[in-house]
Design a protein around this motif. Structure first.
Motif, short mmCIF file in Angstrom:
data_model
loop_
_atom_site.label_atom_id
_atom_site.label_comp_id
_atom_site.label_asym_id
_atom_site.label_seq_id
_atom_site.Cartn_x
_atom_site.Cartn_y
_atom_site.Cartn_z
N ILE A 196 52.81 28.32 32.01
CA ILE A 196 52.61 29.76 32.08
C ILE A 196 51.72 30.22 30.92
O ILE A 196 50.84 31.07 31.09
CB ILE A 196 53.96 30.50 32.07
N TYR A 197 51.95 29.65 29.75
CA TYR A 197 51.12 29.99 28.58
C TYR A 197 49.65 29.69 28.89
O TYR A 197 48.76 30.51 28.64
CB TYR A 197 51.58 29.19 27.37
N GLY A 198 49.39 28.50 29.45
CA GLY A 198 48.02 28.13 29.76
C GLY A 198 47.39 29.01 30.82
O GLY A 198 46.21 29.35 30.73
N VAL A 249 44.30 34.93 41.94
CA VAL A 249 45.11 34.87 40.72
C VAL A 249 46.44 35.60 40.94
O VAL A 249 47.50 35.15 40.47
CB VAL A 249 44.36 35.49 39.53
N MET A 250 46.40 36.70 41.68
CA MET A 250 47.63 37.44 41.97
C MET A 250 48.59 36.59 42.80
O MET A 250 49.80 36.53 42.52
CB MET A 250 47.30 38.73 42.74
N MET A 251 48.06 35.89 43.79
CA MET A 251 48.90 35.04 44.63
C MET A 251 49.52 33.91 43.81
O MET A 251 50.70 33.58 43.97
CB MET A 251 48.06 34.46 45.78
N ARG A 302 52.22 39.64 35.18
CA ARG A 302 51.67 39.65 33.81
C ARG A 302 50.83 38.40 33.57
O ARG A 302 49.97 38.40 32.69
CB ARG A 302 52.78 39.80 32.78
N ILE A 303 51.08 37.32 34.33
CA ILE A 303 50.23 36.13 34.22
C ILE A 303 48.80 36.50 34.58
O ILE A 303 47.85 36.18 33.86
CB ILE A 303 50.76 35.00 35.14
#
Length: 694
Positions: free
Chosen positions: A364-366, A471-473, A605-606
């Motif tokens: 998730i960080y990446g 990106v949303m998906m 938020r990702i």
């Protein structure tokens, strides 16, 4: 399974003849496996002398720790050496306590000198900041205050107050007032006015509560000279501090042996303080890992020729305290377990999420920080902390985490074709290599057109929208997977803890609710397809099979959640329990619906942070291009702006992304299954070898 659930501990009761008890304690310390606890049955009398000595030793150990903290020293682990011999633990403790005063006096002396130097340096630093804005004012302030025809005032105030004061005084033509920044919170105010306006000026200044600038008595009242004297004194104190630290490094190693002997004795009396004594025997209880129980038992029996009795019970009923939790974490997982421990120590019978966090956290960080170039800076920072923390495990763990995060950010950055921004030469090469990067930022098409000076067409907008939806998906799909998995772990935990009522009343219905709610994002290949399933499920769109499965499965799960607790209360407590639980059940259903929606949306938020990263770097790219005018000077300026922008983004965004990743794990994920209310397993250990009776 030892890395998924805590190690099994056995509750151990050890009964020893009085004459052998010191030897029993020595063996328990040497095995580094015994976690002492108060006996369940208070048989016999406590060892009062042991309790008193433990308290005294613990006090001295705390004092040593405080001294070392002030001196910013981590004592190195003791190296193997010849055992210290003592007739008894009591004799060893009395001998240490009778001589420890000299060592503490040395530590106290250097701690006091260190604090005094630090306080003086902080005082000089604050004074230097206050004098910085007027360091070029080479005039005596006392003489300015004594002017016959003019009034002079200089003071400091909060920045907003200073601005308001200057704004107020600027209304008068015969009064000159200016403000200069001292730091982020304070400003310096200077006022110059005719003597006839002195009363008025001072009344306004007093109304705004601006304190006059005070130069200490031991400094010249000339700001320029005072500033130079402060700088000179600060340099002298820094040199004195350096000399003191060198002296401390020479002197303090002699205290390390005392410190670790103190810790060993403290651990010995920690065991003895929990013991209970009869006329001929002493009983002590605690916890030992199941896999070490046989080894410890054999050592005790061999050392006592069978005189020591060791009894183990797998479960102990009637205990008020919960058994400690022992998690056997391999070295590479310890940094992630440190994050788990920030939330709380696992309970003895619940899944330990550390091994899963080692995957989800850096992933998730990446995804939030997809930049291969800035990832290299994270890896370098991690390597620095790792090397700097040779004797500090916490710092080494931070370094390892940064390197993990950097590695994942490098991977996602390569997939996004971002290297110190979305359109640097390396980024262009990656774009050319991919054709269409797998994790391309929605900003990329716009960046390409604007940097090349080409027109932004409708095709570019359509491509940006397509990338944004992708990106949303990805964010929603990952969120659905984590939420369903967290709910599944909640079910597993209730099975491990044998809380079958909670399983049927809450955990199983919530697993089904999160599964059906997340199904559209798990099955669909695009946001549009997921939207069609959700529309069908809510009755707002064309019906389809999966939409109907989601609708009726979700409603059935909600019904199960609403009815399970009332039915359980009816069966257990009768009609009265049913009445009391109906309102609670309704609120639980309402709360669960809100949690499903908010938790799922929270994973967007990702997308948001990944998009923000590209946008900020695109902004610095445009700024650098605007500065560059074809000359060497403007080229240097553009490069400096871009370098500073990258450093700023790497530092700030690295922290922000960590905070958001932590929130997704602690709030959205851990809340589904993890309690973190356990007590850490902390076995007594022998820091330096001490042999009793030999």
């Amino acid at each position: 399974m030892t890395r998924l659930v805590p190690e099994e501990l056995r509750h151990v009761v050890i009964v020893s003849p009085r004459r052998l008890f010191d030897k029993v304690v020595e063996i328990l310390l040497d095995t580094n496996s015994f976690h002492p606890t108060e006996p369940a049955l208070k048989i016999g009398e406590p060892l009062l002398e042991a309790k008193m000595l433990f308290s005294e030793l613990n006090e001295h150990a705390n004092r040593f720790n405080e001294y070392y903290r002030i001196l910013e020293i981590v004592p190195p682990q003791p190296v193997s050496r010849q055992p210290v011999k003592a007739a008894s633990w009591s004799d060893a403790a009395q001998e240490l306590l009778s001589n420890i005063g000299k060592t503490e006096q040395v530590l106290e002396k250097y701690s006091r000198l260190t604090l005094e130097l630090k306080a003086r340096l902080e005082e000089l630093t604050q004074l230097e900041e206050r004098l910085e804005p007027i360091k070029d004012l080479d005039v005596d302030l006392e003489k300015l205050a004594e002017l016959k025809y003019f009034t002079f005032f200089m003071g400091e105030a909060p920045r907003e107050v200073a601005r308001e004061l200057v704004k107020e005084l600027s209304k008068y033509d015969d009064i000159v007032s200016v403000t200069r920044r001292i730091d982020d919170e304070r400003s310096l105010v200077t006022v110059f006015a005719p003597k006839s306006r002195e009363v008025f000026v001072l009344s306004v200044i007093q109304a705004y509560r601006v304190a006059p600038l005070e130069i200490p008595e031991n400094l010249p009242k000339n700001p320029a000279k005072a500033y130079l004297k402060v700088k000179e004194e600060k340099r002298r104190l820094l040199e004195e501090q350096r000399t003191l630290r060198e002296e401390i490094r020479r002197v303090l190693p002699s205290s390390y042996d005392v410190y670790y002997k103190l810790l060993t004795l403290k651990e010995a009396f920690r065991i003895m303080a929990s013991a209970r004594a009869l006329r001929l025997f002493i009983q002590v209880e605690g916890y030992i890992p199941r896999k070490l129980f046989g080894k410890v038992s054999r050592k005790l029996e061999e050392a006592s020729n069978g005189a020591v009795i060791v009894v183990a019970r797998k479960e102990v009923r009637g205990f008020k305290e919960e058994p400690p939790t022992y998690v056997d974490v391999p070295r590479w997982l310890k940094p992630f377990h440190m994050i788990t421990e920030m939330y709380g120590t696992p309970s003895p019978k619940e899944v330990v999420p550390t091994i899963f966090m080692a995957i989800t956290f850096p992933l998730i960080y990446g995804l939030m920080f997809p930049d291969a170039g800035q990832a290299l800076l994270l890896i370098l920072a991690g390597y620095f902390f790792y090397k700097k923390g040779v004797t500090r495990e916490g710092m080494r763990n931070v370094g390892i985490l940064l390197m993990y995060f950097g590695a994942f950010s490098f991977a996602t950055g390569m997939l996004a074709a971002e290297f110190f921004g979305p359109w640097t030469p390396v980024s262009q090469a990656l774009h050319h290599l991919y054709g269409k990067p797998p994790y391309a930022s929605p900003i990329s098409p716009l960046a390409e057109k604007m940097i090349k000076g080409e027109e932004v067409t409708a095709d570019v907008a359509a491509e940006m929208q397509e990338l944004l939806m992708g990106v949303m998906m990805l964010s929603l799909r990952l969120g659905a997977m984590i939420l369903v998995f967290g709910s599944l772990l909640g079910v597993i935990n209730t099975l491990l803890e044998k809380r079958f009522d909670e399983l049927l009343v809450a955990k199983l219905p919530k697993l089904l609710i999160f599964t059906f709610a997340g199904l559209p994002f798990l099955v669909a290949s695009s946001v549009e397809e997921a939207g069609s399933y959700l529309s069908a499920a809510t009755g707002l769109g064309e019906p389809n099979t999966l939409g109907m499965v989601v609708r009726y499965g979700f409603l059935a799960s909600l019904l199960m959640l609403m009815l399970a607790e009332p039915v359980h209360a009816l069966l257990k407590e009768g009609p009265e329990g049913l009445k009391a639980s109906l309102g609670t059940a309704f609120m639980e259903v309402f709360d669960t619906i809100l949690i499903v929606i908010s938790n799922t949306v929270s994973f967007l938020r990702i997308m948001g942070l990944a998009l923000a990263h590209s946008g900020i770097m695109f902004g610095f790219t445009i700024l650098a291009l605007l500065v560059y005018k074809g000359t060497i000077a403007t080229l240097v300026g553009a490069i400096l702006i871009y370098i500073l922008g990258n450093l700023l983004v790497t530092g700030l965004e690295g922290i922000i992304v960590f905070a958001h990743t932590l929130r997704l794990h602690f709030y959205e994920w851990f809340s589904k299954f993890y309690h973190g209310t356990g007590v850490r397993y902390e076995p007594s250990r022998m820091w330096v070898p001490i042999t009793i009776g030999g």
